[in-house]
Write a protein that holds these residues in place. Structure first.
Motif, PDB file in Angstrom:
ATOM      1  N   PHE A   1       0.843  -1.193   0.000  1.00 38.38           N
ATOM      2  CA  PHE A   1       0.000   0.000   0.000  1.00 38.38           C
ATOM      3  C   PHE A   1       0.878   1.241   0.000  1.00 38.38           C
ATOM      4  O   PHE A   1       1.965   1.248   0.571  1.00 38.38           O
ATOM      5  CB  PHE A   1      -0.927   0.032   1.214  1.00 38.38           C
ATOM      6  CG  PHE A   1      -1.974  -1.044   1.224  1.00 38.38           C
ATOM      7  CD1 PHE A   1      -2.700  -1.352   0.087  1.00 38.38           C
ATOM      8  CD2 PHE A   1      -2.249  -1.749   2.379  1.00 38.38           C
ATOM      9  CE1 PHE A   1      -3.669  -2.335   0.093  1.00 38.38           C
ATOM     10  CE2 PHE A   1      -3.213  -2.743   2.396  1.00 38.38           C
ATOM     11  CZ  PHE A   1      -3.925  -3.039   1.258  1.00 38.38           C
ATOM     12  N   GLY A   2       0.385   2.296  -0.584  1.00 36.94           N
ATOM     13  CA  GLY A   2       1.123   3.543  -0.645  1.00 36.94           C
ATOM     14  C   GLY A   2       1.034   4.336   0.645  1.00 36.94           C
ATOM     15  O   GLY A   2       0.247   4.026   1.547  1.00 36.94           O
ATOM     16  N   ASP A   3       1.843   5.392   0.712  1.00 38.80           N
ATOM     17  CA  ASP A   3       1.883   6.252   1.892  1.00 38.80           C
ATOM     18  C   ASP A   3       0.517   6.827   2.233  1.00 38.80           C
ATOM     19  O   ASP A   3       0.134   6.888   3.399  1.00 38.80           O
ATOM     20  CB  ASP A   3       2.890   7.386   1.690  1.00 38.80           C
ATOM     21  CG  ASP A   3       4.329   6.901   1.636  1.00 38.80           C
ATOM     22  OD1 ASP A   3       4.579   5.701   1.900  1.00 38.80           O
ATOM     23  OD2 ASP A   3       5.209   7.722   1.323  1.00 38.80           O
ATOM     24  N   ASP A   4      -0.230   7.267   1.227  1.00 38.85           N
ATOM     25  CA  ASP A   4      -1.540   7.862   1.488  1.00 38.85           C
ATOM     26  C   ASP A   4      -2.481   6.886   2.177  1.00 38.85           C
ATOM     27  O   ASP A   4      -3.220   7.262   3.095  1.00 38.85           O
ATOM     28  CB  ASP A   4      -2.174   8.383   0.191  1.00 38.85           C
ATOM     29  CG  ASP A   4      -1.517   9.661  -0.283  1.00 38.85           C
ATOM     30  OD1 ASP A   4      -1.261  10.545   0.559  1.00 38.85           O
ATOM     31  OD2 ASP A   4      -1.243   9.775  -1.487  1.00 38.85           O
ATOM     32  N   THR A   5      -2.467   5.642   1.743  1.00 46.17           N
ATOM     33  CA  THR A   5      -3.328   4.627   2.358  1.00 46.17           C
ATOM     34  C   THR A   5      -2.935   4.403   3.808  1.00 46.17           C
ATOM     35  O   THR A   5      -3.799   4.299   4.683  1.00 46.17           O
ATOM     36  CB  THR A   5      -3.252   3.303   1.566  1.00 46.17           C
ATOM     37  OG1 THR A   5      -3.637   3.556   0.213  1.00 46.17           O
ATOM     38  CG2 THR A   5      -4.149   2.241   2.162  1.00 46.17           C
TER      39      THR A   5
END
Length: 156
Positions: free
Chosen positions: A51-55
């Motif tokens: 998962f990316g940082d935003d998630t």
């Protein structure tokens, strides 16, 4: 999130420990411990599923910490004393030697709040910010891990 790769084994044990430790009648203590456990789970699952940082940021929480502060909760109930050299398993956490668990949770709360605010200010994403959000998230993870390790120390 390569920085998390080496710590997955011990992380499982910390999460399991926190789940057992949260079995208490002290509501504030239980909420803070469960939030610590959930935040560590966010990092673990974020790494496993790429998962990316935003998630990650969306799913990190500091609500129990804020509620504990409002209720004048004594974080020493989680673990009294100061972080000693033998509590520190990750070299990057040496700077927290001598800190109390309350000081560490203050820093954790501050960083979660900062990341959530940056995300909101940038239209819901931390992409293309001048801030090094990956480093901030990495530091946050290691603070959370240190808090769990400190709370677990001296427990057999």
């Amino acid at each position: 999130m390569e920085w998390l790769k080496a710590g997955l084994g011990p992380l499982e044990k910390l999460i399991s420990f926190l789940q057992k430790k949260a079995d208490t009648n002290d509501v504030q203590k239980k909420q803070v411990l469960r939030e610590l456990q959930q935040n560590l789970n966010v990092f673990k699952n974020g790494y496993l599923n790429s998962f990316g940082d935003d998630t990650l940021i969306v799913h990190l929480s500091n609500e129990a910490i804020k509620a504990a502060v409002v209720a004048n909760f004594s974080f020493a109930k989680l673990k009294a004393g100061k972080i000693e050299p033998y509590h520190i398993t990750d070299e990057r956490n040496r700077r927290y030697q001598g800190w109390t668990i309350e000081q560490l949770f203050d820093k954790i709360d501050e960083k979660i709040e900062e990341m959530k605010t940056l995300q909101k200010m940038n239209g819901g994403s931390v992409a293309n910010l001048r801030n090094n959000t990956s480093l901030t998230l990495s530091n946050l993870y290691y603070r959370l891990k240190l808090a769990a390790e400190f709370i677990r120390s001296d427990v057999k």
